[in-house]
Design an enzyme around this catalytic site. Structure first.
Site, PDB file in Angstrom:
ATOM      1  N   GLU A 123      -9.324  -9.435  -1.959  1.00 39.44           N
ATOM      2  CA  GLU A 123      -8.662 -10.073  -3.102  1.00 39.44           C
ATOM      3  C   GLU A 123      -9.445 -11.252  -3.668  1.00 39.44           C
ATOM      4  O   GLU A 123      -8.905 -12.340  -3.875  1.00 39.44           O
ATOM      5  CB  GLU A 123      -7.248 -10.496  -2.706  1.00 39.44           C
ATOM      6  N   GLU A 131      -3.343   0.020   1.256  1.00 35.77           N
ATOM      7  CA  GLU A 131      -2.102  -0.683   1.580  1.00 35.77           C
ATOM      8  C   GLU A 131      -0.937  -0.040   0.829  1.00 35.77           C
ATOM      9  O   GLU A 131      -0.179  -0.697   0.122  1.00 35.77           O
ATOM     10  CB  GLU A 131      -2.216  -2.177   1.247  1.00 35.77           C
TER      11      GLU A 131
END
Length: 388
Positions: free
Chosen positions: A159, A269
């Protein structure tokens, strides 16, 4: 753009509450054994919320790959400069080795769940760039080196792209690592991970990179890394989606874009929320205003941890999903698996972010394919039916 129609799996029976034990269904891993790994994110905690025998049986039946949800993150394994705590991560590795399961390490570099000591020197002053690089190197060398030959790959950087910004730049977030080292922190992280385990696959992992401005940011970043010879294997698309946010066509195009760069793709995810936010936000289960991780974490160098089994616990009683919602979720899971199969030549794994709704980081939004009692929701059978 999708080529040809996306075929819907035959509808699974809709029920107000799931009723069938997950062990009575065909194995997900077995169903997709010729396509990609079927992964799971979980931690093998000993004292807090340990994995039960029933859950271990479900894991063995349906999954062939495990990612540690939290136990290999910097805050978990390296809470202080002179202290390492590998016990929980070691238990996961031991379970996987005992059951012939693949391990994906997660994550080496992230702006959250990273203790402030990485970036602080004497009297709390920021460390120099050289010290930050050396600390990054030691952390990666130690952790990756400990599991060398045991992990298939690592989510190296997590991220790094900001949620808001222009489309014509990398748009990296102002994280502690960025502030300490500059954009090259990503280069260093991959370099050190490759040096520590030359055989490990190395991924860049992020949410919402399958669409919009953030997808363009990711392409600019990845092209730069490839041009500079960074040893990157692939990109991880997190896949935190919701019934209000189902980017089928965007995902299909994004996979093609990453494939064109010569990169592998992982769905890292995966979950589909029934209500509330579906992206990578830190959002209360009540569906309140979205808050980005950067906004919620406070000062950039402050460590953040996930309390309990998720970022937020539900406020008040959880309202069970309706039969219509469960069926819509099942249909969505099936459509995504059809897209994954279309691109199975570049997709190595599909990892669900949690075993059941109770263990999800969004427990009030019923995002997974098993309910809180480990019973199958319609989505499990729909995914099996989606096998082409």
């Amino acid at each position: 753009m999708l080529v040809g129609p996306v075929l819907c799996a035959p509808p699974a029976p809709a029920t107000t509450a799931a009723s069938t034990p997950a062990t009575q269904f065909a194995s997900l891993a077995g169903t997709y054994k010729h396509d990609f790994l079927i992964g799971l994110a979980i931690d093998f905690n000993q004292d807090m919320n340990p994995v039960s025998r029933e859950e271990q049986e479900i894991i063995r039946r349906h999954f062939n790959c495990i990612t540690p949800e939290n136990s290999m993150k910097p805050q978990s394994v390296h809470p202080a400069q002179d202290r390492w705590t590998f016990e929980t991560a070691d238990r996961l590795v031991e379970f996987c080795q005992s059951n012939d399961m693949t391990i994906i390490g997660h994550t080496l570099v992230w702006h959250a769940q990273t203790p402030s000591w990485f970036f602080e020197g004497e009297n709390g002053q920021p460390v120099t760039r050289e010290v930050a690089i050396e600390r990054l190197k030691k952390h990666i060398y130690t952790e990756v080196g400990r599991y060398k030959g045991k992990t298939k790959g690592w989510d190296v950087v997590n991220e790094a792209i900001s949620d808001r910004g222009p489309a014509d730049t990398e748009n990296l977030r102002s994280s502690p690592w960025f502030n300490a080292i500059g954009p090259e922190f990503i280069n260093y992280a991959f370099k050190f991970a490759h040096e520590a385990d030359p055989q490990a696959e190395l991924y860049y992992n992020d949410y919402s990179i399958e669409k919009g401005v953030k997808h363009q940011n990711s392409l600019i970043l990845l092209r730069r890394l490839i041009k500079e010879g960074v040893p990157i294997t692939g990109v991880g698309i997190q896949g935190h989606w919701g019934l209000h946010n189902l980017p089928y066509a965007e995902l299909d195009r994004a996979i093609e874009d990453y494939k064109a760069l010569g990169l592998r793709v992982n769905i890292t995810e995966f979950d589909i929320t029934i209500s509330g936010q579906g992206g990578g936000q830190l959002t209360p289960s009540t569906g309140g205003p979205a808050t980005t991780r950067a906004q919620s974490a406070g000062p950039a160098s402050r460590p953040t941890t996930r309390p309990g089994r998720g970022f937020f616990r539900p406020r008040g009683p959880i309202v069970p999903p309706t039969p219509e919602q469960l069926q819509a979720q099942a249909t969505a899971y099936a459509k995504f698996f059809e897209i994954f199969q279309k691109h199975s030549e570049v997709i190595d794994r599909v990892t669900f972010w949690g075993l059941n709704d109770a263990r999800s980081w969004r427990p009030g939004q019923a995002p997974l394919i098993l309910d809180s009692a480990n019973r199958a929701k319609p989505a499990l059978q729909a995914i099996i039916n989606a096998k082409q």
